[in-house]
Design an enzyme around this catalytic site. Structure first.
Site, short mmCIF file in Angstrom:
data_model
loop_
_atom_site.label_atom_id
_atom_site.label_comp_id
_atom_site.label_asym_id
_atom_site.label_seq_id
_atom_site.Cartn_x
_atom_site.Cartn_y
_atom_site.Cartn_z
N TYR A 112 0.82 -1.21 0.00
CA TYR A 112 0.00 0.00 0.00
C TYR A 112 0.86 1.25 0.00
O TYR A 112 2.08 1.20 0.19
CB TYR A 112 -0.96 0.00 1.19
CG TYR A 112 -0.33 0.38 2.53
CD1 TYR A 112 0.50 -0.51 3.21
CD2 TYR A 112 -0.57 1.62 3.12
CE1 TYR A 112 1.07 -0.18 4.43
CE2 TYR A 112 0.00 1.97 4.35
CZ TYR A 112 0.81 1.06 5.00
OH TYR A 112 1.38 1.40 6.20
N ARG A 160 8.21 4.16 -4.64
CA ARG A 160 8.31 3.21 -3.52
C ARG A 160 7.29 2.07 -3.69
O ARG A 160 7.57 0.92 -3.38
CB ARG A 160 8.09 3.92 -2.18
CG ARG A 160 8.30 2.99 -1.00
CD ARG A 160 8.26 3.70 0.33
NE ARG A 160 6.96 4.30 0.60
CZ ARG A 160 6.71 5.08 1.63
NH1 ARG A 160 7.66 5.38 2.50
NH2 ARG A 160 5.51 5.59 1.82
N ARG A 185 -8.73 -19.72 -1.23
CA ARG A 185 -7.61 -19.69 -0.29
C ARG A 185 -6.68 -20.89 -0.44
O ARG A 185 -7.11 -22.05 -0.33
CB ARG A 185 -8.14 -19.62 1.15
CG ARG A 185 -7.03 -19.44 2.17
CD ARG A 185 -7.59 -19.33 3.58
NE ARG A 185 -6.53 -19.03 4.54
CZ ARG A 185 -5.72 -19.94 5.07
NH1 ARG A 185 -5.83 -21.21 4.73
NH2 ARG A 185 -4.79 -19.57 5.93
N HIS A 201 -2.08 -21.22 0.07
CA HIS A 201 -0.95 -20.33 0.35
C HIS A 201 -0.22 -19.89 -0.90
O HIS A 201 0.05 -18.71 -1.10
CB HIS A 201 0.00 -20.98 1.36
CG HIS A 201 -0.55 -20.99 2.76
ND1 HIS A 201 -1.67 -21.70 3.11
CD2 HIS A 201 -0.15 -20.35 3.88
CE1 HIS A 201 -1.94 -21.49 4.39
NE2 HIS A 201 -1.02 -20.68 4.88
N LYS A 221 6.44 -1.86 2.04
CA LYS A 221 5.22 -1.25 2.62
C LYS A 221 4.07 -2.25 2.50
O LYS A 221 3.17 -2.12 1.66
CB LYS A 221 4.91 0.10 1.97
CG LYS A 221 4.05 0.99 2.87
CD LYS A 221 4.18 2.43 2.53
CE LYS A 221 3.16 3.32 3.23
NZ LYS A 221 3.23 3.29 4.69
N GLU A 251 11.74 2.51 14.49
CA GLU A 251 10.77 3.48 13.98
C GLU A 251 9.49 3.33 14.78
O GLU A 251 9.35 2.41 15.59
CB GLU A 251 10.49 3.27 12.49
CG GLU A 251 9.87 1.93 12.18
CD GLU A 251 9.60 1.68 10.70
OE1 GLU A 251 9.46 2.63 9.93
OE2 GLU A 251 9.53 0.48 10.33
N1 PDD Z 1 2.63 5.05 7.34
N2 PDD Z 1 7.23 3.83 9.11
C1 PDD Z 1 6.08 3.12 9.03
C2 PDD Z 1 6.04 1.76 9.66
C3 PDD Z 1 4.95 3.66 8.39
O1 PDD Z 1 3.82 2.95 8.31
C4 PDD Z 1 5.04 4.97 7.82
C5 PDD Z 1 3.87 5.61 7.12
C6 PDD Z 1 6.25 5.67 7.93
C7 PDD Z 1 6.42 7.04 7.32
O2 PDD Z 1 6.45 6.96 5.91
P1 PDD Z 1 6.04 8.18 4.99
O3 PDD Z 1 6.82 9.35 5.41
O4 PDD Z 1 6.38 7.72 3.62
O5 PDD Z 1 4.55 8.40 5.16
C8 PDD Z 1 7.32 5.07 8.56
C9 PDD Z 1 1.43 5.53 6.66
C10 PDD Z 1 1.24 7.01 6.74
C11 PDD Z 1 0.25 4.73 7.18
O6 PDD Z 1 0.43 3.54 7.36
O7 PDD Z 1 -0.84 5.28 7.34
#
Ligand code: PDD
Length: 278
Positions: free
Chosen positions: A33, A52, A100, A102, A147, A180
């Site tokens: 996402y 990304r 479903r 895997h 992501k 983070e």
């Molecule tokens: N999340 N780290 C994680 C685990 C995140 O999910 C996000 C952003 C960031 C910051 O990334 P960026 O600056 O590209 O938004 C760092 C989004 C906003 C969300 O899951 O809603």
């Protein structure tokens, strides 16, 4: 103005948008996402977000259902149709729909959905007041650079933070290294130098994170990307967290330790000014 969704290649109101029960995103969190917000009606850093998205897709061997310029067109049209002053665009691409199992069929068609909702300026009083965060054990996998929509540890830890009256949770390893937040990157400032953990496989390389580092270079602020300990973060002059939805939020408390005398520091405030105004 209305919340809308992009689904099956058309725009419909959000309340009428449904995905099939056999979508692998629903069954396995098998998908990726992006979250993009607008500034003055235009999607901010869209190119970086879409690049990304492509990197995440490549990492899980998923064929994107459109070119990046195709995504841009859908996003711009959705923003226009939703009609908000500022929009939050959520893009999700799952492996596709099939019963479903895997492993997946080689010819499965990826399922693209988007939602367009209002992006209120993220509680502006938090930027002025600063936020409190808790530390939590790093229990995630070793590909946090992707992501992925699989966010169970992030959800559990964010909920823990909120239930304790804090705004965010910070993942810390057994060795005491900070990684983070559940949906934010973290920075600290010591003696006017910005420090942040490196963009390796342990964190998501935030688009906001990269933007801040670029702006810091432009404005002659020294910055270092390196492994950072919780101990030095607690002793920092200033700490802040960043994401596309919050921009930059100063941190004034970590667990029970107050940071920067419980007030957002001058450099955090200056860096916040590097963002174009809404
Ligand atoms: N999340 N780290 C994680 C685990 C995140 O999910 C996000 C952003 C960031 C910051 O990334 P960026 O600056 O590209 O938004 C760092 C989004 C906003 C969300 O899951 O809603």
């Amino acid at each position: 103005m209305q919340e809308i969704a992009y689904i099956n290649s058309t725009f419909i109101t959000l309340d009428r948008a449904f995905v099939p029960i056999n979508d692998r995103g629903y069954l396995f969190a098998d998908g990726i996402y992006e979250v993009i917000v607008t500034r003055n009606g235009k999607p901010f850093l869209i190119k970086e977000h879409l690049e990304r998205l492509k990197r995440s897709a490549d990492a899980i061997l998923l064929q994107l259902p459109s070119s990046l310029s195709g995504f841009s067109k859908i996003i711009e049209r959705g923003i226009k149709e939703a009609g908000f002053r500022e929009t939050m665009v959520y893009i999700q691409i799952t492996r596709g729909v099939e019963p479903r199992r895997h492993n997946y069929s080689a010819d499965l068609k990826a399922n693209l959905t988007m939602t367009f909702r209002e992006h209120p300026e993220y509680e502006p009083q938090l930027t002025l007041k600063g936020v409190s965060i808790i530390t939590v054990p790093e229990i995630r996998w070793s590909r946090c650079d992707i992501k992925s929509i699989a966010l169970l540890p992030n959800i559990m830890m964010k909920q823990r933070a909120v239930e304790k009256g804090y705004q965010e949770a910070l993942f810390v390893t057994e060795e005491g290294l900070i990684r983070e937040g559940t949906a934010t990157n973290i920075f600290f400032i010591k003696d006017k130098v910005i420090h942040t953990p490196p963009a390796d496989q342990h964190i998501l390389n935030g688009i906001t994170r990269t933007y801040i580092l670029q702006q810091a270079t432009l404005h002659g602020i020294e910055h270092i990307e390196r492994e950072c300990t919780l101990d030095e973060t607690l002793k920092a002059d200033e700490v802040f967290i960043t994401s596309s939805t919050v921009d930059l939020l100063p941190v004034i408390k970590i667990d029970e330790t107050t940071i920067a005398n419980s007030r957002p520091g001058p450099l955090s405030k200056a860096i916040k000014e590097f963002f174009p105004k809404h």
